[in-house]
Scaffold this motif. Sequence first.
Motif, PDB file in Angstrom:
ATOM      1  N   ALA A 411      61.754  34.540  41.455  1.00 34.46           N
ATOM      2  CA  ALA A 411      61.554  33.155  41.028  1.00 34.46           C
ATOM      3  C   ALA A 411      60.321  32.546  41.675  1.00 34.46           C
ATOM      4  CB  ALA A 411      62.786  32.333  41.397  1.00 34.46           C
ATOM      5  N   GLY A 412      59.713  31.593  40.979  1.00 34.32           N
ATOM      6  CA  GLY A 412      58.685  30.768  41.583  1.00 34.32           C
ATOM      7  C   GLY A 412      57.360  31.421  41.871  1.00 34.32           C
ATOM      8  N   ARG A 413      57.035  32.513  41.204  1.00 38.86           N
ATOM      9  CA  ARG A 413      55.713  33.117  41.438  1.00 38.86           C
ATOM     10  C   ARG A 413      54.659  32.362  40.616  1.00 38.86           C
ATOM     11  NH1 ARG A 413      56.335  33.924  45.701  1.00 38.86           N
ATOM     12  NH2 ARG A 413      58.118  32.593  45.257  1.00 38.86           N
ATOM     13  N   GLY A 414      53.415  32.554  40.947  1.00 41.30           N
ATOM     14  CA  GLY A 414      52.348  31.815  40.269  1.00 41.30           C
ATOM     15  C   GLY A 414      51.203  32.712  39.860  1.00 41.30           C
ATOM     16  N   LEU A 415      50.342  32.190  39.007  1.00 42.53           N
ATOM     17  CA  LEU A 415      49.174  32.932  38.539  1.00 42.53           C
ATOM     18  C   LEU A 415      48.129  33.024  39.644  1.00 42.53           C
ATOM     19  CD1 LEU A 415      48.833  31.245  35.038  1.00 42.53           C
ATOM     20  CD2 LEU A 415      49.789  33.502  35.530  1.00 42.53           C
ATOM     21  N   GLY A 416      47.542  34.217  39.789  1.00 46.95           N
ATOM     22  CA  GLY A 416      46.530  34.427  40.811  1.00 46.95           C
ATOM     23  C   GLY A 416      45.124  34.306  40.264  1.00 46.95           C
ATOM     24  N   PRO A 417      44.112  34.468  41.131  1.00 50.68           N
ATOM     25  CA  PRO A 417      42.706  34.277  40.732  1.00 50.68           C
ATOM     26  C   PRO A 417      42.197  35.399  39.836  1.00 50.68           C
ATOM     27  CG  PRO A 417      42.833  35.134  42.965  1.00 50.68           C
ATOM     28  CD  PRO A 417      44.251  34.852  42.546  1.00 50.68           C
ATOM     29  N   LEU A 418      41.163  35.084  39.069  1.00 50.86           N
ATOM     30  CA  LEU A 418      40.501  36.037  38.172  1.00 50.86           C
ATOM     31  C   LEU A 418      39.010  36.079  38.462  1.00 50.86           C
ATOM     32  CD1 LEU A 418      42.188  35.031  34.787  1.00 50.86           C
ATOM     33  CD2 LEU A 418      42.430  37.246  35.904  1.00 50.86           C
ATOM     34  N   THR A 419      38.424  37.250  38.336  1.00 51.78           N
ATOM     35  CA  THR A 419      36.957  37.345  38.420  1.00 51.78           C
ATOM     36  C   THR A 419      36.403  37.445  37.000  1.00 51.78           C
ATOM     37  OG1 THR A 419      37.225  39.721  38.793  1.00 51.78           O
ATOM     38  CG2 THR A 419      36.858  38.335  40.721  1.00 51.78           C
ATOM     39  N   LEU A 420      36.669  36.398  36.220  1.00 46.99           N
ATOM     40  CA  LEU A 420      36.232  36.306  34.826  1.00 46.99           C
ATOM     41  C   LEU A 420      35.607  34.936  34.599  1.00 46.99           C
ATOM     42  CD1 LEU A 420      39.366  37.707  32.916  1.00 46.99           C
ATOM     43  CD2 LEU A 420      37.199  38.899  33.276  1.00 46.99           C
ATOM     44  N   GLN A 421      34.656  34.910  33.702  1.00 44.90           N
ATOM     45  CA  GLN A 421      34.086  33.648  33.235  1.00 44.90           C
ATOM     46  C   GLN A 421      33.893  33.759  31.743  1.00 44.90           C
ATOM     47  OE1 GLN A 421      30.677  32.312  35.420  1.00 44.90           O
ATOM     48  NE2 GLN A 421      30.123  30.756  33.908  1.00 44.90           N
ATOM     49  N   ASN A 422      34.637  32.945  30.982  1.00 44.39           N
ATOM     50  CA  ASN A 422      34.633  33.044  29.521  1.00 44.39           C
ATOM     51  C   ASN A 422      34.940  34.468  29.061  1.00 44.39           C
ATOM     52  OD1 ASN A 422      33.925  30.299  29.226  1.00 44.39           O
ATOM     53  ND2 ASN A 422      31.760  30.797  29.506  1.00 44.39           N
ATOM     54  N   ASP A 423      35.927  35.072  29.705  1.00 39.33           N
ATOM     55  CA  ASP A 423      36.415  36.423  29.404  1.00 39.33           C
ATOM     56  C   ASP A 423      35.431  37.518  29.795  1.00 39.33           C
ATOM     57  OD1 ASP A 423      38.576  35.080  28.243  1.00 39.33           O
ATOM     58  OD2 ASP A 423      37.684  35.161  26.250  1.00 39.33           O
ATOM     59  N   VAL A 424      34.346  37.173  30.455  1.00 38.35           N
ATOM     60  CA  VAL A 424      33.364  38.158  30.893  1.00 38.35           C
ATOM     61  C   VAL A 424      33.585  38.459  32.372  1.00 38.35           C
ATOM     62  CG1 VAL A 424      30.910  38.667  31.205  1.00 38.35           C
ATOM     63  CG2 VAL A 424      31.680  37.413  29.174  1.00 38.35           C
ATOM     64  N   ALA A 425      33.706  39.739  32.707  1.00 39.43           N
ATOM     65  CA  ALA A 425      33.940  40.144  34.092  1.00 39.43           C
ATOM     66  C   ALA A 425      32.714  39.853  34.948  1.00 39.43           C
ATOM     67  CB  ALA A 425      34.280  41.629  34.154  1.00 39.43           C
ATOM     68  N   GLN A 426      32.964  39.298  36.134  1.00 32.68           N
ATOM     69  CA  GLN A 426      31.896  38.962  37.058  1.00 32.68           C
ATOM     70  C   GLN A 426      31.883  39.935  38.241  1.00 32.68           C
ATOM     71  OE1 GLN A 426      29.879  36.150  36.151  1.00 32.68           O
ATOM     72  NE2 GLN A 426      31.128  36.492  34.317  1.00 32.68           N
ATOM     73  N   GLN A 427      30.750  40.074  38.842  1.00 35.09           N
ATOM     74  CA  GLN A 427      30.678  40.854  40.070  1.00 35.09           C
ATOM     75  C   GLN A 427      31.483  40.138  41.147  1.00 35.09           C
ATOM     76  OE1 GLN A 427      30.459  43.518  41.422  1.00 35.09           O
ATOM     77  NE2 GLN A 427      28.426  43.997  42.236  1.00 35.09           N
ATOM     78  N   THR A 428      32.248  40.888  41.927  1.00 34.30           N
ATOM     79  CA  THR A 428      33.073  40.263  42.952  1.00 34.30           C
ATOM     80  C   THR A 428      32.303  40.179  44.271  1.00 34.30           C
ATOM     81  OG1 THR A 428      34.068  42.231  43.955  1.00 34.30           O
ATOM     82  CG2 THR A 428      35.012  41.468  41.876  1.00 34.30           C
ATOM     83  N   ASP A 429      32.853  39.416  45.211  1.00 37.07           N
ATOM     84  CA  ASP A 429      32.243  39.276  46.528  1.00 37.07           C
ATOM     85  C   ASP A 429      32.901  40.193  47.557  1.00 37.07           C
ATOM     86  OD1 ASP A 429      30.522  37.247  45.625  1.00 37.07           O
ATOM     87  OD2 ASP A 429      32.074  35.725  45.917  1.00 37.07           O
ATOM     88  N   TYR A 430      33.724  41.136  47.074  1.00 36.64           N
ATOM     89  CA  TYR A 430      34.482  41.980  47.990  1.00 36.64           C
ATOM     90  C   TYR A 430      34.054  43.436  47.848  1.00 36.64           C
ATOM     91  CZ  TYR A 430      37.276  37.777  47.482  1.00 36.64           C
ATOM     92  OH  TYR A 430      37.684  36.461  47.410  1.00 36.64           O
ATOM     93  N   ALA A 431      33.828  44.100  48.958  1.00 39.56           N
ATOM     94  CA  ALA A 431      33.383  45.490  48.948  1.00 39.56           C
ATOM     95  C   ALA A 431      34.369  46.377  48.208  1.00 39.56           C
ATOM     96  CB  ALA A 431      33.217  45.986  50.392  1.00 39.56           C
ATOM     97  N   ALA A 432      33.848  47.251  47.352  1.00 40.39           N
ATOM     98  CA  ALA A 432      34.616  48.260  46.599  1.00 40.39           C
ATOM     99  C   ALA A 432      35.567  47.653  45.572  1.00 40.39           C
ATOM    100  CB  ALA A 432      35.386  49.184  47.541  1.00 40.39           C
ATOM    101  N   THR A 433      35.515  46.346  45.381  1.00 39.23           N
ATOM    102  CA  THR A 433      36.449  45.674  44.464  1.00 39.23           C
ATOM    103  C   THR A 433      35.754  45.404  43.134  1.00 39.23           C
ATOM    104  OG1 THR A 433      37.431  44.582  46.396  1.00 39.23           O
ATOM    105  CG2 THR A 433      38.048  43.744  44.221  1.00 39.23           C
ATOM    106  N   ASP A 434      36.185  46.105  42.094  1.00 41.36           N
ATOM    107  CA  ASP A 434      35.559  45.936  40.769  1.00 41.36           C
ATOM    108  C   ASP A 434      36.040  44.679  40.058  1.00 41.36           C
ATOM    109  OD1 ASP A 434      34.047  48.199  41.070  1.00 41.36           O
ATOM    110  OD2 ASP A 434      35.315  49.471  39.809  1.00 41.36           O
TER     111      ASP A 434
END
Length: 464
Positions: A411-434
């Motif tokens: 119960a009570g879980r929530g939506l987490g962050p996305l590395t998307l902008q207008n459905d386009v994948a963005q480069q992340t700020d985290y090493a090895a993280t696609d």
Amino acid sequence: MTLSRLFKLFFLLAGLCLALLVPAAGQAAVAHDGAAGSVELDQPAYTAHENQGYLTITIERSGDLNSAEHVGYGVKRQDAQPGIDFDVVPNNYITMQPGQSTFTFNVRIIDQGITGTPVHALAYLYSAWPDSIGANNNSLVTILHDDPLEARIASNPLDVPDPVATNPLAGAKFYVDPNSGAAQAQAHYAHSNPAWSSLLGDIASEPDAHRFYMWNMGSNVSGQVTHYLEGTQVQEPGTTVMLSTYSLVHAQCGYTATPAMETRYDNFIQQVAQGIGDTHVVFFLELDSLITSPCLSHQQLAIRDAELKYAVSVLEADPHVIVYLDGGAADAIPAARQAALLRGAGVAQAQGFFLNSTHFDWTSREIHYGQEISKRLGGAHFVVNTGENGRGPLVPRSRVKSGNEVLCNPAGRGLGPLTLQNDVAQQTDYAATDGLLWFSNPGGSGGQCVPGAPPSGTYWPAGR
């Protein structure tokens, strides 16, 4: 006018009608003399290449040609999709003139640039007069999805406009399914619960992964995969599609880790790969397949590894498919052990691994865990599922008895962050993280583990 005269007039008119309708003695009952003929399609079956433009079909007439012939024909769907694979020819009724032995019409074959399973339409005759319909009155049209596979560009397999050398996802525009579970639930509650509908719209507007199960797809797996992917490209041309499979974790632990099941799974994967063709796909291969490995024997684990290695090799052979393997979750298996499991499953031949697909951990913890695994794999990249971890895990009252977190419909879980902008994948700020993506399809049931819960995978907004 008297009643008797009315009766006489009625019988006179009736006799006149019969004289007009019934042929005189010795006159044929058909509109022409000579041998009885037939009308049929010129072939019992047709084959069309996807890029040929049009398929020509001919109606042939035999027998006496001295009179006109009236013929009804059309072309309808079987497993081919109208407007995607071909254009339907609705029921048409034409007249072949005296002396005319053939009539030709064209069916438009639509080129979607697909390499995959053939699909089918049906050319048919539904009426002929005065002759009869012949044997070739229902002819199958096989449309070959035989466009050649394009060469793989190792540095840019998803064909993004401005590729990032260290991240093949960055720049890819992902497909948003208008018929996803969230989208259907949003429409369902639009009037009865507008507040729910609005919140569900937040989920429905983001890309998620379409999931395939070996257990419910029957024999024509490749056809179903092609069918789905064709639709994505008609709705949003050029988009990258997220796919996942959940077939190796089924019922009791180890059920799929047998030689017979390995053969069945290999065939399933072959057909999935065949159905993908040239579509750009990010593939999350077998959710929970390695996170559950501690319950397998050494022999069963060897089979599981063989299944995953084969799947990686088949899928990665496709020019535009990027594969991530199940990397578990931070609260399940130590990083060193998970790295060893991934190595045994063939992660070196894949793009990398994915995390948190069926857990609800904090994103920061999963990124750190992924980076620890990555170090042990020589820098392998990973993706974190953030679909339901916006509030972190739900800790049970007794961790000794129930584990580190509640995993089934917490119960009570929530939506987490996305590395998307207008459905386009963005480069992340985290090493090895696609990427941070929602490929668990937020809102789906984890199973019938609490009262009122529907089966696993069923969209269940009431339980969120």
